[in-house]
Write a protein that holds these residues in place. Structure first.
Motif, PDB file in Angstrom:
ATOM      1  N   VAL A   1       0.750  -1.124  -0.065  1.00 26.59           N
ATOM      2  CA  VAL A   1      -0.033  -0.047   0.068  1.00 26.59           C
ATOM      3  C   VAL A   1       0.878   1.124  -0.115  1.00 26.59           C
ATOM      4  O   VAL A   1       0.667   2.287  -0.785  1.00 26.59           O
ATOM      5  CB  VAL A   1      -1.096   0.001   1.200  1.00 26.59           C
ATOM      6  CG1 VAL A   1      -1.706   1.472   1.481  1.00 26.59           C
ATOM      7  CG2 VAL A   1      -1.888  -1.168   1.159  1.00 26.59           C
ATOM      8  N   GLU A   2       1.964   1.227   1.126  1.00 24.92           N
ATOM      9  CA  GLU A   2       2.543   2.503   1.053  1.00 24.92           C
ATOM     10  C   GLU A   2       3.595   2.716  -0.090  1.00 24.92           C
ATOM     11  O   GLU A   2       3.554   3.956  -0.722  1.00 24.92           O
ATOM     12  CB  GLU A   2       3.721   2.281   2.042  1.00 24.92           C
ATOM     13  CG  GLU A   2       4.571   3.565   2.453  1.00 24.92           C
ATOM     14  CD  GLU A   2       5.324   3.609   3.716  1.00 24.92           C
ATOM     15  OE1 GLU A   2       6.288   4.424   3.923  1.00 24.92           O
ATOM     16  OE2 GLU A   2       5.263   2.837   4.248  1.00 24.92           O
ATOM     17  N   GLN A   3       4.215   1.633  -0.848  1.00 28.51           N
ATOM     18  CA  GLN A   3       4.805   1.942  -2.127  1.00 28.51           C
ATOM     19  C   GLN A   3       4.044   2.182  -3.178  1.00 28.51           C
ATOM     20  O   GLN A   3       4.553   2.889  -4.233  1.00 28.51           O
ATOM     21  CB  GLN A   3       5.717   0.733  -2.222  1.00 28.51           C
ATOM     22  CG  GLN A   3       6.644   0.385  -1.124  1.00 28.51           C
ATOM     23  CD  GLN A   3       7.684  -0.907  -1.349  1.00 28.51           C
ATOM     24  OE1 GLN A   3       7.190  -1.739  -2.391  1.00 28.51           O
ATOM     25  NE2 GLN A   3       8.602  -1.026  -0.754  1.00 28.51           N
ATOM     26  N   SER A   4       2.961   1.652  -3.187  1.00 27.77           N
ATOM     27  CA  SER A   4       1.970   2.084  -4.424  1.00 27.77           C
ATOM     28  C   SER A   4       1.602   3.292  -4.341  1.00 27.77           C
ATOM     29  O   SER A   4       1.341   4.066  -5.290  1.00 27.77           O
ATOM     30  CB  SER A   4       0.614   0.863  -4.256  1.00 27.77           C
ATOM     31  OG  SER A   4       0.998  -0.179  -4.213  1.00 27.77           O
ATOM     32  N   ALA A   5       1.423   3.752  -3.232  1.00 30.94           N
ATOM     33  CA  ALA A   5       1.080   5.435  -3.012  1.00 30.94           C
ATOM     34  C   ALA A   5       2.246   6.457  -3.367  1.00 30.94           C
ATOM     35  O   ALA A   5       1.991   7.323  -4.224  1.00 30.94           O
ATOM     36  CB  ALA A   5       0.718   5.683  -1.732  1.00 30.94           C
TER      37      ALA A   5
END
Length: 258
Positions: free
Chosen positions: A187-191
């Protein structure tokens, strides 16, 4: 960049068709991407997305139709032709060499030779120039990568995507095609990747984004073009549709003339 400049098409595909033997992969597909715009290219497996990207990036010549870059008809017979025209493709595997450092990957097959004529003759590289350019490119993307000498295999998935995007932008691309950039990310890396996409589009780069993640499409894209069995069946503004509408187009439950 002014609003009028942003409304100018960076990439236009007109009536693109492509067959492989008796299978028609694309049939009269048409759409455009304006400068600074992020357009999602959606469709189920086998819809024609990969074939279209390969036509635009010079891997497969279309059987018919026309591709225009910045309003001018273009002949794209090879990936190098596409790059020369300002079209860069970031494929899902990123095409990086894991053991090489960040600078080496940013300049892979585009190395800068030494300014010294004698050293240039022997193929010596201008390492300082490449490192300075690499640093500027990553700063432009607000990248969190602290050390340009770090090997790619030591980076997170989001950082590797940042390097691949920086390589595309560093070459002066007007159009960047991204194939499932968040597929293997948390989730964080996708953001972080979505933020990078928004950032380069704000700088006037047109982005064509292939994704199956409806949430990321809704958050990142301005428009969506949907392919179904090789045909473009919808070209819609993201703020005028719901994720359910997009899924309906992808499955064929809904249809809207492009």
């Amino acid at each position: 960049m002014s609003n009028d400049q942003l409304k100018q098409p960076a990439l236009t595909v007109k009536n693109i068709s492509k067959s492989f033997g008796g299978i028609q992969a694309l049939k009269n597909v048409s759409f455009n991407i304006n400068k600074g715009e992020v357009v999602a290219l959606l469709g189920d497996n086998g819809a024609g997305k990969s074939t279209l990207v390969r036509c635009v990036s010079g891997i497969h010549p279309p059987d018919s139709g026309e591709i225009l870059v910045n309003g001018t008809s273009a002949r794209i017979d090879s990936p190098q032709d596409a790059r020369d025209l300002g079209i860069e493709t970031v494929f899902q595997d990123l095409a990086v060499i894991p053991e090489f450092d960040i600078t080496a990957n940013l300049f892979l097959n585009r190395e800068v030779l030494s300014k010294n004529p004698l050293l240039r003759l022997f193929g010596w590289l201008d390492d300082k120039s490449m490192q300075a350019t690499a640093s500027r490119s990553l700063q432009r993307l607000n990248s969190r990568i602290p050390n340009l000498g770090e090997a790619i295999n030591k980076l997170s998935g989001g950082q590797r995507q940042a390097v691949a995007i920086a390589r595309a932008v560093n070459s002066g691309a007007d159009v960047v095609i991204m194939d499932e950039p968040t597929a293997a990310l948390g989730v964080e890396q996708s953001a972080q990747v979505n933020d990078l996409i928004k950032l380069i589009s704000s700088q006037g780069v047109a982005v064509l984004l292939i994704s199956h993640n409806m949430q990321h499409v809704m958050e990142t894209c301005d428009r969506a073009v949907v392919l179904l069995r090789g045909e473009s069946i919808a070209d819609v503004r993201i703020n005028e549709v719901s994720p359910r509408d997009l899924v309906g187009f992808i499955t064929g439950a809904q249809r809207l003339s492009a």
